[in-house]
Structure formats: structure tokens, C-alpha cells
Design an enzyme around this catalytic site. Structure first.
Site, PDB file in Angstrom:
ATOM      1  N   GLU A 382      -4.969 -17.611  30.942  1.00  0.00           N
ATOM      2  CA  GLU A 382      -4.708 -16.299  30.340  1.00  0.00           C
ATOM      3  C   GLU A 382      -3.487 -15.578  30.902  1.00  0.00           C
ATOM      4  O   GLU A 382      -3.486 -14.359  31.069  1.00  0.00           O
ATOM      5  CB  GLU A 382      -5.933 -15.392  30.484  1.00  0.00           C
ATOM      6  CG  GLU A 382      -7.126 -15.886  29.694  1.00  0.00           C
ATOM      7  CD  GLU A 382      -8.241 -14.865  29.600  1.00  0.00           C
ATOM      8  OE1 GLU A 382      -8.362 -14.057  30.530  1.00  0.00           O
ATOM      9  OE2 GLU A 382      -8.960 -14.879  28.600  1.00  0.00           O
ATOM     10  N   GLU A 454     -12.443 -20.543  25.236  1.00  0.00           N
ATOM     11  CA  GLU A 454     -13.522 -19.632  25.655  1.00  0.00           C
ATOM     12  C   GLU A 454     -13.956 -18.786  24.464  1.00  0.00           C
ATOM     13  O   GLU A 454     -13.127 -18.437  23.615  1.00  0.00           O
ATOM     14  CB  GLU A 454     -13.068 -18.671  26.768  1.00  0.00           C
ATOM     15  CG  GLU A 454     -12.835 -19.320  28.106  1.00  0.00           C
ATOM     16  CD  GLU A 454     -12.384 -18.327  29.175  1.00  0.00           C
ATOM     17  OE1 GLU A 454     -12.803 -17.146  29.143  1.00  0.00           O
ATOM     18  OE2 GLU A 454     -11.597 -18.739  30.042  1.00  0.00           O
TER      19      GLU A 454
HETATM   20  C1  GAL Z   1     -11.884 -14.640  30.188  1.00  0.00           C
HETATM   21  C2  GAL Z   1     -11.544 -15.341  31.495  1.00  0.00           C
HETATM   22  C3  GAL Z   1     -12.765 -15.849  32.211  1.00  0.00           C
HETATM   23  C4  GAL Z   1     -13.836 -14.816  32.225  1.00  0.00           C
HETATM   24  C5  GAL Z   1     -14.156 -14.467  30.808  1.00  0.00           C
HETATM   25  C6  GAL Z   1     -15.318 -13.540  30.670  1.00  0.00           C
HETATM   26  O1  GAL Z   1     -10.901 -13.750  29.829  1.00  0.00           O
HETATM   27  O2  GAL Z   1     -10.682 -16.404  31.255  1.00  0.00           O
HETATM   28  O3  GAL Z   1     -12.453 -16.240  33.511  1.00  0.00           O
HETATM   29  O4  GAL Z   1     -13.393 -13.706  32.911  1.00  0.00           O
HETATM   30  O5  GAL Z   1     -13.023 -13.866  30.238  1.00  0.00           O
HETATM   31  O6  GAL Z   1     -15.697 -13.488  29.338  1.00  0.00           O
END
Ligand code: GAL
Length: 798
Positions: A382, A454
């Protein structure tokens, strides 16, 4: 030639000083520890990162074996968090910047034979170090300690440093096995190499020999009659490379590998030519109390859970390379891995980037023989665009491993794509919006493959002690995103956030330093959302009902939606032993996922026709109205249900009181007779599993121990124990939060406290061996005065 593990007999101090590093006689207090070691045993929650941030010291006093003389003595640390300086007899012999990759050094030049030597390590776990992932905030705790194996390998003057295996043409009958052999130095003509493979039955498959070898030597063999490595049958082979000086074998290196080709195309991910939709979760490498410091068994356990309990075919090792034991297990069970170099959102200065590039190199060199790894993540998770930096990270990965694609996890749409695959964290779904964005909304690189790295996570934190509706919503959100991903050929798959809850910094989580983002809790106890994934399993029956069927759990007694999560063909619902209805996946509102959750929206069945003598039409209309009342409450009925109510009044002469009475009789049942619900999972017309929901009578402890035969090999062994409070029918008691006490007997000890409480009816603990063989037991006391005993045996395998 085998590894000699150096995990025992380390001296440890929390505050390192020169006396500890350089004087054999140390006057301060020391602790004797074993590796994997955490520099602090933490609380379960409500603790800060300051507890593990320290400049600590480790040391080991040893007398070198006489036979090491004249040889290389290579010392490897698999993981030391985060900046390490290694000294031998006062000389700095190695320095490493990264808590997540291994590093090696040669002890030989500084060994003193015939006397005690002092190996000492200065280890810094402070979070203001100028190395990844530090520099800004990080949504996970980074812990400290030498938390993965330490070992030495004793080598002759010339030895094999590395063998890199790549397989191609795997779908042809003659497959290609390309091996790139790196020696520590150029050798003379008296040296040659022999290679052979062994299969899973330990049978030898001869490959051949090569003379006139260079220090970087490529050998390629055509191989027939071998099985492929794939997710359903992950056949592994071992390549043995031997180095000979004339007739004498001077070194040997074994590399386990699989024949497989992993290719990302814009219309799908292909393993050996077969398209696979990637279905995975993100995994951190942390555990309660000990942070990162867990030996082999719990690492294996996590991989097994992902595949065997959650029915996944992939995992992302967010946000760093993880234990070799974990990845080895992924190789063995056929779980595809997306791994990435360490980092979180922040890109540092030039020095920082240099270390990051080194980390990419280490990651690829250390993990590239794992058949399970299908893609390298070469962007800091990110982070913003930085073309110069990411051109470099891509080049490093491609040059050290031309066989694999690169990806890089981004959260910024339309960011520059220097990788082979556009991998994006899609948090679009908020419970109302659709499951995921279209590829074209995220990237204009429509010709490149696209993967969701994710989803969910912080969008809907969920605890097992949240109310039923909340737990269901988390599950439904996972189903919604999965369903969306499965609708689009140009989304190659997705990795949900995340496998289990994790401890985190003050800036994230629920204020208690936990991100409750998992489909499991920190002990790997399932939340309801886990059943969405588990329903993909085919080797065991899954049947989870989202509700305890207690109307009092819900505001106004409105139970809202009730779902069945199952991999059976159908679910039959009975109320007080009366058959109500059979539901199938065809009834599901999720149309694209396998064994989708089924909305159970009828608990009345034919009762209105049979008991009240209603016509089928009237019965159907009344049922619709009653279902709407239980979902929305009487004051908030949608217009169509209001119209339905009007129709009942006008055409069937019903009065509001009639509807109230029917609701009380068939749905509400306040203070009525005991209601029992039976849900039967049906497969091939047979009942394969039954779930009974009825008022609770008896509390019981359900114990799940991953293994009771503990083996000390390279270090101590740990058993993972999951504890669940259940009723007499095996239903989870989500609001049981009482304490239990834990006591060990014999050759084990507890990890974490001896008095713990259930959280949402679940908890867990770990026991570890203490170096002796023998019997052991864990005694659990609580749950209304009950006592449970789990027996273990401990073996030593040195
Ligand atoms: C994302 C991040 C993860 C975690 C996640 C929580 O932005 O890459 O490490 O923080 O959000 O939903």
C-alpha cells in the site's frame, strides 16, 4: 553435512552492553533461553509496543569441534528482529537489517580451537530503526528476538552455496528440469557434479554428471514419468546435487521441489495449464503472548488450517516472508503462496530503500525453490508510486527468478504498474455497495492480470463476543465479495483480510491493541465468517447455522436473517420435530460461489394450511408478512409488505390481532413451550450432519489439540490447544466469558498465563516441551467445577 541446530543454551539480556558482548565472564543477570525466543511474553491485549522495543543481547559459549578446522563453519539465523550485529570473540562477523529474512556468515576465520569461544549478538528491536517496515505507522506489532532457528553447517573448502530449480514444459511428456548451481568459488578440473532426484518413495531417479564446472553452473535435464505438483496432489521430489573432488564427495545439497508452471494471464491464473480462481486469506505470523516466536508445529498448523479447515487454495504472507516451516507445509499440502518483502505503506530514504532492495534479493534467493510460491510481492504494501525504486525491486526479482511473476500490493487506483500482475486492496464493499470494483475502475492496464490482494478486514471488525447479527454480517460480507470475484474472469482471485485477529499498534484496532479482522480469533478459533470458506471443503461435512434461535438476542425480538453455511446438497429444517422445509443452494442469493450460504427464511412450513386451515395462497401471504415482521419489526415494514398486510385484511378479512397472534404462535413464542430446531445436512439423500438448537442445559468444554505426541528435534515443540464452551448439542456458547485455570504436569510448560478467560465462548493456550522426554498433562479446571485432563508424551529426537 547436515545442519547442526544451535537453538539451545543461549544467554539473553534485555539490555545489552559491551561486557555482555565481549567478556566471557559477565557479571550481570542473564536468562538462559531457547530459540525461537521472544524478548518478552506479552499480555493477550492491552499492551504497548514499548514492551518489546529494546536493544537486547544474546550469546552462546561453545568449544569448536576439532574436525571443523580448515573448513567453513556457516552460521545461519533464520530470523532475528530487527537489526542484528553478530560478534565472534569480539570481532564483528555479520550484520543484518531485517527481521524477516535469514542471514548467514562464516565463523571459520575467527574460531579459536581448543578453547571456549564467545558468539554474541546485539539485537535491536526498536521501531525507529531506519529499516523496513519502520518509518511511519504499521498495522501489526513487530516484536523482537531471535525468533526463528539458528544453525551451523560445516563445509569443505569448496561447497555448493545454492541450487535453484526451475521446471518448464511440465504438460509435455518430456519435462524440463533446469538447475542453476552456485559454488562458493571457482574449482579446478578435478571437481565434478552429480545430480539425481528422489521421489516420495525415496526411489532414486538418476539425472547425470557434469565435469568442468564453473562457480555458476547450469544443468538442464529432460525428465519423463514424473507427477506434477498441483493443489490437489502436490507431489514433491528432492533434487540431490553432489560435488566431488575426483572420487570423493565433498558436498551435497538437497532441494525439495515440484514439477509445476505457474502463469498469470489476464483471464486467469494457470497452474500447469489449468485455470484456478485464487481463493485465499492474508496471514500474519503472530501468536498470542509470544509474538513471532513459534517453532515448527504451530507454523505447520496454520497452513493446515488454511487448507483443511478453511478450504482455501492460496495464502498471502502479509507483509513479509514467513517461516520456512510454514512455506514447506504449503508445498506439502498444495497451498499457493503470494509472498512479499517487508514493509507497510511507508517508503524511506535512500539507505532504507537499499535495505529494502536487499530484502527483495534475500526473499527471492531464500524462497525461490518452493513450488507453492507463485508470485513475488515487490512493492511495499500500500505504498505510493516510486518508479525508480520499484523498477529496481522488479529487476531484482526477475533477474534472480525469471520463472515467476511479480506483483505489488497497492491501495491507490490507477497507480503505475511496473509489475507483471496488478494486485490491489479492494475495500469497496461496505455492506451495501457491491462486492468489489470492476477491474477497469481500478486500472487502465486491462491487458495485465488483475488480482485482489485484500478485502473486508477493517471494514467490519468482528469479535466472537459481538452479537449474533454482527457476526453474521461479517460472514455475509465475505460471501458477497467472494461472489463478486467469482463473477469476473478478469479478477483472478482474492485474498481476504484476514486469517486471524492480530495484535497491533495504538493507531489501529479496537483500542485493546487487537485488530479483530480475522475469520478466526488469535487462537485460530473460527468465527462464523470462516464457514463461508469452509463450505468449499469436500472431505468433511460443514453445517453452521448463523443463529442460536434465541429471539431475545435481537432488538425487538426480530431475528432478522438466518443463514445455513453448508457443503451438503440441502438443509432440512424441523421445528419441534415437525418438518418445515428443505432448502438447497439453488435458494441462495449468492449465485457464483460454491456451496453458497443459504437463507433460511421459512420456519412455518405448511403449519398454517394444516393447523389454521388456510388456503395455500393465504398461507403464503401470511408467511411473507410474518417473515417481514421478524426482519424489519412491525413499525418499519417495507411498502410491499404493507400492501401484503392490506391484502390480508381486505381479501381474507384478517385483523391486526390475528397477525399478532400468529406471530406469537409461530415465530415469537415469548414464554411459550420449549422450541427445538433441528437442521439436517443432506447429501445424496442421506442425513450427514445434524445441528440442534434448543434452550441450553449443560455447558461443556470442547478441546481441540493439534498433537499430543510432542517431539523435541531442532528445538522445543509446541502444542496448540483450542478451547470452546459448547452446549450439550455442541453449539458454541458465544457469551460464556468465564475463567479457567491451567496447570501442567510432567515434561511441558505453559505459554502464557495459568488463568485465562473465555472470550466469546472461546479461548486457547499453548504448551511447550522443556527438553526432557516423558509423560505430561495439561489440567484445565473451571466450567462449573469441572476438570479436564489432556495427556501428552514427549520424545527427544536429537
Ligand atoms: C490494509 C493493510 C493491512 C491491514 C488491513 C486492515 O490496508 O494492508 O495490513 O491493515 O488494511 O483491513
Amino acid at each position: 553435512m547436515d545442519k547442526i541446530f544451535w537453538n539451545n543454551n543461549w544467554q539473553f539480556v534485555e539490555e545489552c552492553n559491551n561486557e555482555f558482548l565481549f567478556q566471557k565472564e559477565y557479571t550481570g543477570d542473564i536468562q538462559m533461553v531457547r530459540i525461537p525466543h521472544t524478548n518478552v511474553v506479552t499480555e493477550f491485549n492491552y499492551f504497548g509496543d514499548e514492551v518489546y522495543q529494546m536493544q537486547m543481547g544474546y550469546r552462546k559459549i561453545f568449544t569448536p569441534e576439532q574436525e571443523w578446522e580448515g573448513k567453513h563453519v556457516l552460521l545461519t539465523f533464520e530470523g532475528a528482529a530487527h537489526h542484528a550485529q553478530v560478534y565472534l570473540n569480539g570481532k564483528l562477523i555479520g550484520e543484518h537489517f531485517s527481521g524477516y529474512t535469514a542471514f548467514q556468515m562464516d565463523l571459520a576465520p575467527h574460531l579459536r580451537f581448543g578453547e571456549e569461544n564467545l558468539l554474541s549478538v546485539f539485537l535491536d528491536s526498536r521501531e525507529d530503526l531506519n529499516i523496513p517496515p519502520f518509518g511511519k505507522v504499521v498495522d501489526y506489532m513487530t516484536y523482537g528476538g531471535i525468533y526463528r532457528d539458528v544453525y551451523i553447517e560445516v563445509k569443505e573448502k569448496y561447497y555448493i552455496e545454492d541450487v535453484f530449480v526451475v521446471t518448464t514444459d511440465v504438460t509435455k511428456s518430456l519435462k524440463q528440469l533446469k538447475t542453476e548451481i552456485t559454488l562458493n568459488s571457482e574449482v579446478g578440473p578435478e571437481y565434478h557434479i552429480r545430480q539425481y532426484m528422489t521421489n516420495q518413495f525415496n526411489e532414486i531417479i538418476e539425472l547425470g554428471e557434469s565435469n568442468r564446472i564453473s562457480s555458476n553452473h547450469i544443468l538442464q535435464w529432460g525428465v519423463e514419468d514424473v507427477e506434477l505438483w498441483n493443489v490437489d496432489s502436490p507431489t514433491l521430489y528432492t533434487l540431490v546435487t553432489e560435488l566431488y573432488e575426483n572420487k570423493t564427495k565433498v558436498d551435497e545439497k538437497k532441494v525439495r521441489f515440484g514439477f509445476r508452471e505457474a502463469i498469470f494471464k489476464k483471464d486467469g491464473f494457470y497452474l500447469n495449464g489449468q485455470k484456478i480462481k485464487l481463493r485465499g486469506l492474508n496471514r500474519h505470523q503472530s501468536y498470542p503472548y509470544v509474538g513471532y516466536a513459534m517453532p515448527k508445529s504451530p507454523q505447520i498448523r496454520d497452513a493446515d488450517i488454511l487448507k483443511e479447515e478453511l478450504g482455501l487454495n492460496a495464502v498471502r504472507t502479509s507483509h513479509y516472508p514467513q517461516s520456512q516451516y510454514f512455506i514447506d507445509r504449503c508445498d506439502e499440502i498444495g497451498l499457493l503462496v503470494f509472498t512479499e518483502f517487508p514493509g507497510w505503506q511507508h517508503i524511506g530514504d535512500e539507505k532504507w530503500k537499499e535495505i529494502a532492495c536487499k530484502n527483495v534479493e534475500e526473499m527471492v534467493l531464500q524462497y525461490r525453490n518452493h513450488p507453492s510460491i507463485i508470485i513475488w510481492g515487490v512493492r511495499i504494501n500500500e505504498s505510493r508510486d516510486d518508479d525508480e525504486f520499484y523498477t529496481k525491486t522488479n529487476e531484482i526479482a526477475h533477474s534472480l527468478d525469471p520463472s515467476r511473476s511479480t506483483g505489488g500490493v497497492r491501495c491507490i487506483k490507477h497507480s503505475n504498474l511496473l509489475e507483471d500482475v496488478y494486485t490491489y486492496n479492494d475495500f469497496y464493499h461496505d455492506g451495501i455497495t457491491k462486492g468489489a470494483e470492476a477491474k477497469k475502475a481500478v486500472t487502465s492496464n486491462m491487458e495485465k492480470p488483475y488480482l485482489i490482494s485484500e478485502y473486508n478486514g477493517h471494514m467490519y471488525p468482528t469479535k466472537n463476543f459481538d452479537c449474533e447479527g454482527h457476526r453474521l454480517e461479517q460472514a455475509i460480507r465475505h460471501a458477497t465479495v467472494l461472489d463478486e470475484i467469482h463473477q469476473h474472469e478478469d479478477i483472478l482471485g482474492g485474498f481476504g483480510w484476514c486469517m486471524f485477529d492480530y495484535n497491533t499498534h495504538k493507531d489501529f484496532g479496537s483500542g485493546d491493541r487487537i485488530c479483530y479482522h480475522g475469520v478466526m480469533d488469535m487462537f485460530r478459533n473460527s468465527k462464523l465468517a470462516a464457514s463461508v470458506y469452509a463450505s468449499y471443503l469436500s472431505d468433511r461435512t460443514i453445517l453452521e447455522i448463523s443463529s442460536s434461535m434465541d429471539i431475545g438476542e435481537h432488538p425487538g425480538g426480530c431475528t432478522k436473517d438466518i443463514y445455513a453455511f453448508t457443503n451438503a446438497d440441502a438443509v432440512r429444517v424441523y421445528k419441534n420435530d415437525m418438518f418445515i422445509k428443505e432448502f438447497t443452494h439453488g435458494d441462495s442469493n449468492f449465485k457464483h460461489i460454491h456451496n453458497a450460504p443459504i437463507l433460511i427464511d421459512d420456519f412455518i412450513g405448511n403449519q398454517l394450511i394444516e393447523n389454521e386451515e388456510y388456503s395455500p395462497e393465504k398461507s403464503a401471504e401470511v408467511k411473507k408478512l410474518l417473515a417481514a415482521v421478524s426482519k424489519y419489526g412491525v413499525n418499519h415494514l417495507p411498502l410491499k409488505n404493507k400492501l401484503g398486510a392490506a391484502k390480508l385484511m381486505l381479501f381474507y378479512g384478517m385483523k391486526p390481532e390475528d397477525v399478532y397472534d400468529l406471530y406469537g404462535k409461530y415465530i415469537g413464542n415469548w414464554g411459550g413451550e420449549v422450541t427445538s430446531y433441528r437442521f439436517e445436512a443432506i447429501k445424496n439423500n442421506k442425513v450427514v450432519k445434524t445441528v440442534i438448537k434448543q434452550p441450553f442445559h449443560e455447558i461443556e468444554l470442547s478441546v481441540d489439540v493439534d498433537h499430543t505426541r510432542l517431539v523435541e528435534d531442532h528445538t522445543y515443540d509446541v502444542a496448540s490447544i483450542r478451547l470452546n464452551a459448547v452446549d450439550e448439542s455442541g453449539n458454541q456458547l458465544y457469551y460464556y466469558n468465564e475463567p479457567i485455570s491451567l496447570e501442567t504436569e510432567g515434561e511441558i510448560e505453559l505459554i502464557g498465563p495459568a488463568c485465562i478467560s473465555f472470550k466469546g465462548g472461546m479461548t486457547g493456550t499453548y504448551v511447550k516441551t522443556i527438553g526432557n522426554a516423558g509423560d505430561a498433562a495439561l489440567i484445565i479446571r473451571g466450567l462449573n467445577g469441572k476438570e479436564y485432563r489432556i495427556s501428552f508424551t514427549v520424545e527427544l529426537q536429537k
